[in-house]
Design an enzyme around this catalytic site. Sequence first.
Site, mmCIF file in Angstrom:
data_model
loop_
_atom_site.group_PDB
_atom_site.id
_atom_site.type_symbol
_atom_site.label_atom_id
_atom_site.label_comp_id
_atom_site.label_asym_id
_atom_site.label_seq_id
_atom_site.Cartn_x
_atom_site.Cartn_y
_atom_site.Cartn_z
ATOM 1 N N HIS A 113 0.841 -1.187 0.000
ATOM 2 C CA HIS A 113 0.000 0.000 0.000
ATOM 3 C C HIS A 113 0.883 1.247 0.000
ATOM 4 O O HIS A 113 2.095 1.163 0.217
ATOM 5 C CB HIS A 113 -0.965 0.004 1.197
HETATM 6 P P1 TYD Z 1 -2.782 -3.835 7.068
HETATM 7 O O1 TYD Z 1 -2.856 -2.423 6.586
HETATM 8 O O2 TYD Z 1 -3.319 -4.905 6.168
HETATM 9 O O3 TYD Z 1 -1.281 -4.215 7.433
HETATM 10 P P2 TYD Z 1 0.032 -4.034 6.548
HETATM 11 O O4 TYD Z 1 0.848 -3.004 7.240
HETATM 12 O O5 TYD Z 1 0.690 -5.341 6.496
HETATM 13 O O6 TYD Z 1 -0.376 -3.545 5.207
HETATM 14 O O7 TYD Z 1 -3.492 -3.896 8.480
HETATM 15 C C1 TYD Z 1 -3.976 -5.112 9.012
HETATM 16 C C2 TYD Z 1 -5.257 -4.795 9.783
HETATM 17 O O8 TYD Z 1 -4.954 -3.992 10.900
HETATM 18 C C3 TYD Z 1 -6.260 -4.058 8.946
HETATM 19 O O9 TYD Z 1 -7.543 -4.587 9.269
HETATM 20 C C4 TYD Z 1 -6.177 -2.629 9.436
HETATM 21 C C5 TYD Z 1 -5.750 -2.810 10.879
HETATM 22 N N1 TYD Z 1 -4.962 -1.718 11.417
HETATM 23 C C6 TYD Z 1 -5.502 -0.921 12.420
HETATM 24 O O10 TYD Z 1 -6.670 -1.101 12.840
HETATM 25 N N2 TYD Z 1 -4.749 0.069 12.972
HETATM 26 C C7 TYD Z 1 -3.487 0.313 12.553
HETATM 27 O O11 TYD Z 1 -2.819 1.246 13.087
HETATM 28 C C8 TYD Z 1 -2.948 -0.496 11.487
HETATM 29 C C9 TYD Z 1 -1.551 -0.244 10.981
HETATM 30 C C10 TYD Z 1 -3.720 -1.501 10.963
#
Ligand code: TYD
Length: 180
Positions: A95
Amino acid sequence: MELTEPPAPGFRGPHRPRGRARPERSAAIAENTAESAHAVRVGRIKPCRLIRLEQHIDPRGSLSVVESEMTVDFAIKRVYYMHGQSESSPPRGLHGHRTLEQLVIAVHGGFSISLDDGFQSTTYRLEEPGAGLYIGPMVWRVLKDFAPDSVALVLASRHYEESDYYRDYDTFLRDAWSLT
Ligand code: TYD
């Protein structure tokens, strides 16, 4: 320690001798933001870079320091960490962020972070807790190749906002290319 970029010219190392006064804010940031002349510059709004952390090493072990608005020039509003990955885990990240700034530290183990601003891309291998990777806005990132038991600590400039994310690479690219 295996950092993708060597220390910047003039870098005096992470240690602050005992008894020495804390550096002025501007001096600390100037030292930390110096980049290798050979580094691929990713991040058209603010360049991504490795930041060597202040470390205090003595016979008891090591202590590494990150200070809001000093080690990084943003105020730290959120801390999260990723753990439980293994060598066979799928990549994370995939992302970009519209405005978020982050410092990513491999506090244990190691992993690679590929960065792409739509024009330039590079990969850093983080595997020591005395350095962090600053990632600014409008950079697509992929975290991969985790060593067992790795812990990826992330210090972020904003609270969690799904609206700040690009989850679709083509949408990210379209907006990244529109940056002058
Ligand atoms: P995601 O964005 O998929 O993680 P990555 O950094 O690997 O891309 O996040 C995983 C899940 O955690 C998603 O449901 C969003 C949630 N999340 C939060 O609720 N708060 C946060 O601060 C973060 C980073 C993720």
